[in-house]
Design an enzyme around this catalytic site. Structure first.
Site, PDB file in Angstrom:
ATOM      1  N   TYR A 195      35.217  30.885  34.543  1.00  0.00           N
ATOM      2  CA  TYR A 195      34.200  31.662  33.833  1.00  0.00           C
ATOM      3  C   TYR A 195      33.971  31.069  32.446  1.00  0.00           C
ATOM      4  CZ  TYR A 195      34.392  35.074  37.587  1.00  0.00           C
ATOM      5  OH  TYR A 195      34.320  35.679  38.818  1.00  0.00           O
ATOM      6  N   ASP A 220      38.101  40.238  40.379  1.00  0.00           N
ATOM      7  CA  ASP A 220      36.677  39.916  40.197  1.00  0.00           C
ATOM      8  C   ASP A 220      35.952  39.609  41.497  1.00  0.00           C
ATOM      9  OD1 ASP A 220      38.171  37.365  40.300  1.00  0.00           O
ATOM     10  OD2 ASP A 220      36.230  36.450  39.872  1.00  0.00           O
ATOM     11  N   GLU A 228      31.872  34.387  49.507  1.00  0.00           N
ATOM     12  CA  GLU A 228      32.725  35.138  48.582  1.00  0.00           C
ATOM     13  C   GLU A 228      31.903  36.216  47.873  1.00  0.00           C
ATOM     14  OE1 GLU A 228      36.202  34.437  45.237  1.00  0.00           O
ATOM     15  OE2 GLU A 228      34.709  32.864  45.522  1.00  0.00           O
ATOM     16  N   ASP A 275      39.669  36.679  44.956  1.00  0.00           N
ATOM     17  CA  ASP A 275      40.997  36.255  44.527  1.00  0.00           C
ATOM     18  C   ASP A 275      41.757  37.447  43.949  1.00  0.00           C
ATOM     19  OD1 ASP A 275      39.740  36.662  42.089  1.00  0.00           O
ATOM     20  OD2 ASP A 275      39.278  34.551  41.823  1.00  0.00           O
TER      21      ASP A 275
END
Length: 630
Positions: free
Chosen positions: A233, A81, A478, A84
């Site tokens: 999430y 995603d 990120e 990571d």
């Protein structure tokens, strides 16, 4: 998603311009075609599984090859995603939905750019995995790996030693939001592949039907079943928006009255006609639903549900007006004009809102209608202008003159919070990188990433346009797949313009064109002529590049270029700047004077440097106090 750290903000680096080439952002425009190519390329860096022969991001290798094995199912493939090595189903499905929507609206423009084939590959990489994740009608795997063990380690995907457990939803452990979003992704992608691969399109649609029925029959939030996802999430909005979202996409894919009836009969109960939103993203889908239903209405498909669909449209237009700052409750913006929702990965909301504004602008143009805001009608072109302003900010038209797309422009993030890009490629050095060793050796490095994460849209600046390019600053550095997905459509639209067809009519995607041998050509530079000669070997050129109003006060952003017109190296440059009433980026200040920044000792013959500043006044006065030629 990582442990919170304090932020310290650094000045934007100075642009060193070669010859008289100036950055696209400051030369009067951006290369949206190049940005589109790069933004699609990013998805190849996020791939999990066995990489294909036509893989263009060569520093990545195969990874996650045993995913699903302990659960007796093949879950190899899909996308990581963000920075990571976890595969989270909800944001991955949303990414696929938004990539598909981008293609459906602007596939013709992508085709003209030679990028349609790459975009289709990006969608199919996601849907191939989602098909695997749905092995039974009422079973859907929603996560592989877990954020807790993954975030304890800093490893390349090729070296992973963390848990690869798989987590699923089923009738006893429901997840209507996850199943609904995955149904939407399958339905949207089925339209995309209808021309290019009819049998695959039919397979996707079969999965979409089953997943919608599963989501609607066994209702519940997915993070109550896959609790390990809550920290990363969490489904704050619940599942009602995903049920409507899936129904809208199934209606668009099939024209089946069942789904039109579902939207009409459940609009009030599930919040589609009630929620007035100022955000749209992987969690909250209401603005997206409302935009799609408004399209159905303008296309004359509402029938007896016209009064209900008009209420959907009212909420869609609430969202659009809020983005423009012309609503009864407006989206927050930074002083530089960027939509701002939250500190962590704010850019996801920027790209998704900009996409909705872009498509709604084209819907209104096709319908011959204005946008209705509380204080009067607004031209649809203002929505497109808004979207363009957000994209231009991302690409470098901002107070820091920073591109938030990695690899675009001259000044972009170099220390991205991304495991794969921050560690030497497995193909360069296959030595094993241990879980904690990666933190000690690579995460803590105060140097640029060894692998360029081309096209990645990072989290972006804070509420005051500040940004710190530091690897441990995960809130800002990120990237994420769902940052890029909505951007594909906007960039295609901005690059190739309007296609000339009515966007309220059924989609007709173009035939695929052969891919060029060099799929990532360098951008054509914008050349600026040298200024007229004068007695001084140092030329100073200032220009206004942006302005905006914040709290009733007008701010101006100025770009100043210093050019060495001599035939020798320019050294020990000392500038005096007066009547400056705001921050300046790109020079070193000492006392009342300004000098080259620490990383530049001299300026070669014919070369230029740039600095920028912001204040609420006319241009500052810049003069040369001292210099040496050697």
């Amino acid at each position: 998603m990582e442990k919170s750290v304090g932020l310290c903000f650094s000045m934007a680096p100075l642009f060193l311009l070669l010859g008289f080439v100036v950055p696209m952002a400051l030369a009067g425009g951006h290369d949206y075609g190049q940005a589109l190519s790069k933004s699609i390329l990013f998805f190849e860096a996020q791939r999990s599984g066995y990489l294909p022969r036509n893989q263009r991001v060569q520093w990545r290798g195969n990874s996650g090859l045993s995913d699903g094995k302990i659960s007796g199912v093949d879950l190899v493939g899909g996308y990581y995603d963000a920075g990571d090595n976890v595969k989270f189903g909800l944001p991955m499905a949303f990414t696929v939905t938004m990539m598909s929507w981008s293609i459906l609206e602007y596939g013709r423009q992508m085709g003209a750019s030679g990028e349609l084939g790459h975009a289709l590959d990006a969608v199919k990489w996601g849907t191939d995995y989602l098909i695997k994740a749905h092995p039974e009608p009422d079973v859907l795997y929603g996560e592989v790996g877990d954020g807790n063990t993954d975030h304890y380690c800093w490893q390349r995907p090729e070296d992973m030693t963390t848990s690869r457990a798989a987590y699923r939803i089923d009738p006893s452990h429901p997840g209507s939001d996850l199943a609904g979003e995955t149904a939407a992704a399958m339905a949207a992608a089925s339209i995309v592949f209808r021309r290019y691969n009819p049998s695959y399109s039919a397979e996707l649609l079969k999965h979409a039907y089953q997943l919608f029925d599963f989501a609607d029959k066994y209702r519940g939030k997915y993070d109550s079943s896959i609790t390990i996802a809550q920290k990363y999430y969490r489904s704050v909005s619940g599942y009602a928006d995903e049920l409507l979202w899936a129904a809208a996409w199934l209606y668009k894919a099939t024209n089946n009255e069942y789904y039109l009836n579902y939207l009409g009969n459940n609009g009030d109960a599930l919040g589609g006609t009630g929620w007035a939103m100022t955000e749209f993203g992987w969690d909250v889908k209401y603005a997206g639903v409302q935009t799609l239903v408004a399209k159905f209405l303008m296309a004359g498909k509402a029938g007896r549900y016209t009064p209900v669909f008009e209420r959907y449209q009212e909420k869609a237009e609430f969202f659009m007006c809020s983005c423009l700052g012309k609503g009864s409750r407006n989206a927050q913006k930074t002083p530089g004009g960027l939509i701002f929702r939250q500190r962590w990965n704010n850019m996801q909301f920027v790209t998704s809102a900009s996409f909705l504004a872009t498509v709604y602008s084209d819907y209104l143009i096709s319908a011959g209608k204005p946008l209705r805001c509380p204080y009067g009608n607004v031209s649809p072109s203002e929505l497109l202008s808004f979207a363009k302003s957000q994209v231009d900010y991302i690409l470098g038209d901002n107070p820091r003159a920073t591109s938030y797309m990695v690899g675009y422009g001259n000044n972009y993030p170099r220390q991205v919070h991304h495991r794969a890009s921050s560690i030497v490629s497995y193909k360069v050095d296959p030595s094993f990188i241990s879980c904690r060793g990666g933190y000690a050796t690579w995460f803590s490095r105060k140097a640029s990433d060894p692998n360029l994460l081309t096209g990645a849209i990072v989290g972006g600046p804070d509420a005051y346009d500040n940004f710190a390019d530091q690897r441990d600053n995960y809130e800002q550095t990120e990237p994420a797949t769902y940052n890029n997905a909505p951007l594909l459509g906007i960039l295609a639209r901005l690059h190739a313009g309007h296609s000339g067809y009515n966007q309220l009519l059924p989609v007709e995607l173009p035939a695929l064109k052969p891919v060029a041998a060099n799929p990532m050509p360098a951008a054509n530079p914008v050349v600026k002529r040298a200024p007229a000669s004068s007695a001084s070997p140092v030329a100073i050129n200032q220009k206004l590049t942006a302005s905006w109003v914040h709290n009733g006060k007008t701010y101006y952003r100025y770009s100043t270029t210093i050019t060495n017109k001599s035939s020798k190296n320019l050294k020990n440059l000392k500038l005096y700047i007066s009547e400056l009433y705001g921050p300046l980026w790109g020079l070193t200040k000492s006392g009342d004077s300004y000098f080259f920044p620490s990383w530049i000792n001299s300026l070669a013959a014919g070369k230029s440097i740039e600095f920028v500043y912001i204040h609420s006044a006319s241009p500052a006065k810049v003069s040369v106090s001292n210099y040496n030629l050697a």
